[in-house]
Design an enzyme around this catalytic site. Structure first.
Site, PDB file in Angstrom:
ATOM      1  N   TYR A  21      43.063 -28.618   8.191  1.00  0.00           N
ATOM      2  CA  TYR A  21      43.861 -27.887   7.269  1.00  0.00           C
ATOM      3  C   TYR A  21      44.902 -28.060   8.195  1.00  0.00           C
ATOM      4  CZ  TYR A  21      47.171 -23.962   5.753  1.00  0.00           C
ATOM      5  OH  TYR A  21      48.286 -23.152   5.077  1.00  0.00           O
TER       6      TYR A  21
ATOM      7  N   SER B 292      52.936 -25.462   6.934  1.00  0.00           N
ATOM      8  CA  SER B 292      52.515 -23.974   7.652  1.00  0.00           C
ATOM      9  C   SER B 292      52.433 -24.390   8.876  1.00  0.00           C
ATOM     10  CB  SER B 292      50.665 -23.919   7.058  1.00  0.00           C
ATOM     11  OG  SER B 292      50.072 -22.797   8.575  1.00  0.00           O
TER      12      SER B 292
HETATM   13  N1  LIG Z   1      47.727 -17.204   3.534  1.00  0.00           N
HETATM   14  C1  LIG Z   1      48.659 -17.626   5.058  1.00  0.00           C
HETATM   15  O1  LIG Z   1      47.407 -17.157   5.848  1.00  0.00           O
HETATM   16  C2  LIG Z   1      49.585 -19.655   5.243  1.00  0.00           C
HETATM   17  C3  LIG Z   1      49.601 -19.310   6.051  1.00  0.00           C
HETATM   18  C4  LIG Z   1      50.449 -20.408   5.925  1.00  0.00           C
HETATM   19  C5  LIG Z   1      50.533 -21.116   5.386  1.00  0.00           C
HETATM   20  N2  LIG Z   1      49.754 -20.638   3.556  1.00  0.00           N
HETATM   21  C6  LIG Z   1      50.333 -21.699   3.007  1.00  0.00           C
HETATM   22  O2  LIG Z   1      51.065 -21.172   1.673  1.00  0.00           O
HETATM   23  C7  LIG Z   1      50.491 -21.540   0.637  1.00  0.00           C
HETATM   24  C8  LIG Z   1      50.493 -20.256  -0.524  1.00  0.00           C
HETATM   25  O3  LIG Z   1      49.143 -19.486   0.135  1.00  0.00           O
HETATM   26  P1  LIG Z   1      48.660 -18.584  -0.119  1.00  0.00           P
HETATM   27  O4  LIG Z   1      48.051 -17.325   1.370  1.00  0.00           O
HETATM   28  O5  LIG Z   1      49.946 -17.664  -0.651  1.00  0.00           O
HETATM   29  O6  LIG Z   1      47.331 -18.848  -0.944  1.00  0.00           O
HETATM   30  P2  LIG Z   1      46.614 -18.352  -2.013  1.00  0.00           P
HETATM   31  O7  LIG Z   1      46.854 -16.432  -1.742  1.00  0.00           O
HETATM   32  O8  LIG Z   1      44.859 -18.524  -2.088  1.00  0.00           O
HETATM   33  O9  LIG Z   1      46.817 -19.457  -3.752  1.00  0.00           O
HETATM   34  C9  LIG Z   1      46.579 -20.235  -3.818  1.00  0.00           C
HETATM   35  C10 LIG Z   1      46.783 -21.459  -4.937  1.00  0.00           C
HETATM   36  O10 LIG Z   1      46.690 -22.229  -5.097  1.00  0.00           O
HETATM   37  C11 LIG Z   1      46.416 -22.498  -6.473  1.00  0.00           C
HETATM   38  N3  LIG Z   1      45.165 -23.487  -6.239  1.00  0.00           N
HETATM   39  C12 LIG Z   1      44.650 -23.889  -5.401  1.00  0.00           C
HETATM   40  N4  LIG Z   1      44.077 -25.418  -5.379  1.00  0.00           N
HETATM   41  C13 LIG Z   1      44.634 -25.709  -7.054  1.00  0.00           C
HETATM   42  C14 LIG Z   1      44.368 -27.246  -6.992  1.00  0.00           C
HETATM   43  N5  LIG Z   1      43.206 -27.635  -7.185  1.00  0.00           N
HETATM   44  N6  LIG Z   1      45.613 -27.455  -8.940  1.00  0.00           N
HETATM   45  C15 LIG Z   1      46.273 -26.304  -8.615  1.00  0.00           C
HETATM   46  N7  LIG Z   1      46.340 -24.800  -7.612  1.00  0.00           N
HETATM   47  C16 LIG Z   1      45.543 -24.546  -7.019  1.00  0.00           C
HETATM   48  C17 LIG Z   1      45.591 -21.336  -6.454  1.00  0.00           C
HETATM   49  O11 LIG Z   1      45.405 -21.347  -7.911  1.00  0.00           O
HETATM   50  P3  LIG Z   1      43.448 -21.301  -8.622  1.00  0.00           P
HETATM   51  O12 LIG Z   1      42.452 -20.990  -7.607  1.00  0.00           O
HETATM   52  O13 LIG Z   1      43.738 -20.429  -9.636  1.00  0.00           O
HETATM   53  O14 LIG Z   1      43.748 -22.704  -8.734  1.00  0.00           O
HETATM   54  C18 LIG Z   1      46.141 -20.162  -6.176  1.00  0.00           C
HETATM   55  O15 LIG Z   1      46.874 -20.454  -6.964  1.00  0.00           O
HETATM   56  C19 LIG Z   1      49.223 -22.330   0.056  1.00  0.00           C
HETATM   57  O16 LIG Z   1      50.146 -23.650   0.705  1.00  0.00           O
HETATM   58  C20 LIG Z   1      49.268 -21.992   2.208  1.00  0.00           C
HETATM   59  O17 LIG Z   1      48.311 -23.380   2.742  1.00  0.00           O
HETATM   60  C21 LIG Z   1      49.505 -19.593   3.981  1.00  0.00           C
END
Ligand SMILES: NC(=O)c1ccc[n+]([C@@H]2O[C@H](COP(=O)([O-])OP(=O)(O)OC[C@H]3O[C@@H](n4cnc5c(N)ncnc54)[C@H](OP(=O)(O)O)[C@@H]3O)[C@@H](O)[C@H]2O)c1
Length: 265
Positions: free
Chosen positions: A140, A127
């Protein structure tokens, strides 16, 4: 022979956008998350990434069917907010367990198969917050900085193989991540922090709400997977976010701190 990809975090956000996109492009795609996924062209492979044995079992299942694995895009991750002084340790550890040790588990379960692929690709997801310390997001930021270091170390370890490793650092993405993450109630924070915490937390939630669509990140990931030579890092986001990672490295530490403290005043 179609190439085989494992996408973690396929039940939401970036992983959910990416998995069907790759399937459309002719890949055989497996989607891993704790919840089972029902996405066009995507085979569900439920597992909790904090459970090393469960991840190994799921990947073994994939390999028994496919006999190969060509790409892993590890999108699964969680956020979280709280003050260093009072954030419950269990909440903080859950973030590190998922983001860092979860990445570690996925690497350990897939590296051997990826190295056997003639065109192995592993994308870890950090991130922009992994490039700097942000107030009330320390765990985080720490977990995502650790993912960056994991990726950099691994790139050097797999030199001499066909496998290419890269780390993606997105800026704000409009997903469910804020709604599903732990945010320490402001009342639990000492008065010194409370007002700044509330402003920072509300600002973070608004930024994510108005963030880029997950599809934009997913499309960029598809383009990265298609490259012959992967760069160590890709920052995906608005120009100001991209600039921030550069400024963090180039500016003197006190100057950078001054810039950030204006933003988080
Ligand atoms: N959203 C942002 O603004 C942002 C910015 C920078 C970086 N990121 C990073 O980008 C990535 C994707 O983010 P996103 O916003 O798309 O996230 P999201 O919509 O919250 O989805 C998170 C995904 O991770 C899975 N997950 C969480 N804990 C898990 C576990 N213990 N085992 C298996 N699966 C797990 C969840 O599935 P289940 O709950 O079904 O397990 C879900 O499919 C993440 O690494 C996040 O930190 C996000």
């Amino acid at each position: 022979m179609p190439q085989v990809a494992l996408i973690t975090g396929a039940s939401s956000g970036v992983g959910q956008a990416l998995a069907p996109l790759l399937a459309e492009g002719g890949w055989r795609v497996y989607g891993m998350s704790r919840r089972s996924v029902a996405l066009p062209g995507v085979m569900a492979l439920p597992a909790d990434i904090t459970d090393a044995e469960a991840v190994h079992r799921a990947v073994d299942k994939l390999l028994q069917v496919e006999g190969r694995l060509d790409a892993v895009v590890h999108c699964a991750g969680i956020g979280g907010a709280g003050a260093v002084e009072t954030m419950p340790l269990l909440r903080a550890r859950a973030i590190m367990d998922t983001n860092y040790w979860g990445s570690w588990n996925v690497c350990q379960a897939t590296l051997e198969a990826l190295r056997r692929s003639p065109r192995g690709r592993l994308l870890l997801v950090s991130s922009i917050a992994g490039h700097m310390g942000i107030p009330f997001r320390s765990v985080y930021c720490g977990s995502k900085a650790a993912v960056l270091a994991l990726s950099d170390s691994l790139r050097l370890e797999v030199r001499g193989s066909q496998l290419q490793v890269s780390c993606i650092s997105p800026g704000d993405i409009a997903t469910n991540s804020i709604a599903t993450q732990y945010r320490q109630p402001a009342a639990e924070l000492a008065p010194l922090y409370r007002a700044r915490y509330q402003r920072a937390d509300a600002g973070m939630a608004a930024n994510v709400d108005h963030g880029m669509p997950a599809e934009r990140v997913a499309r960029r990931m598809v383009a990265i997977l298609g490259k012959d030579s992967l760069a160590p890092h890709y920052v995906i986001g608005e120009p100001v976010q991209q600039l921030s990672t550069l400024a963090r490295r180039l500016l003197p530490a006190r100057t950078w701190e001054w810039v950030l403290s204006r933003y988080y005043s």
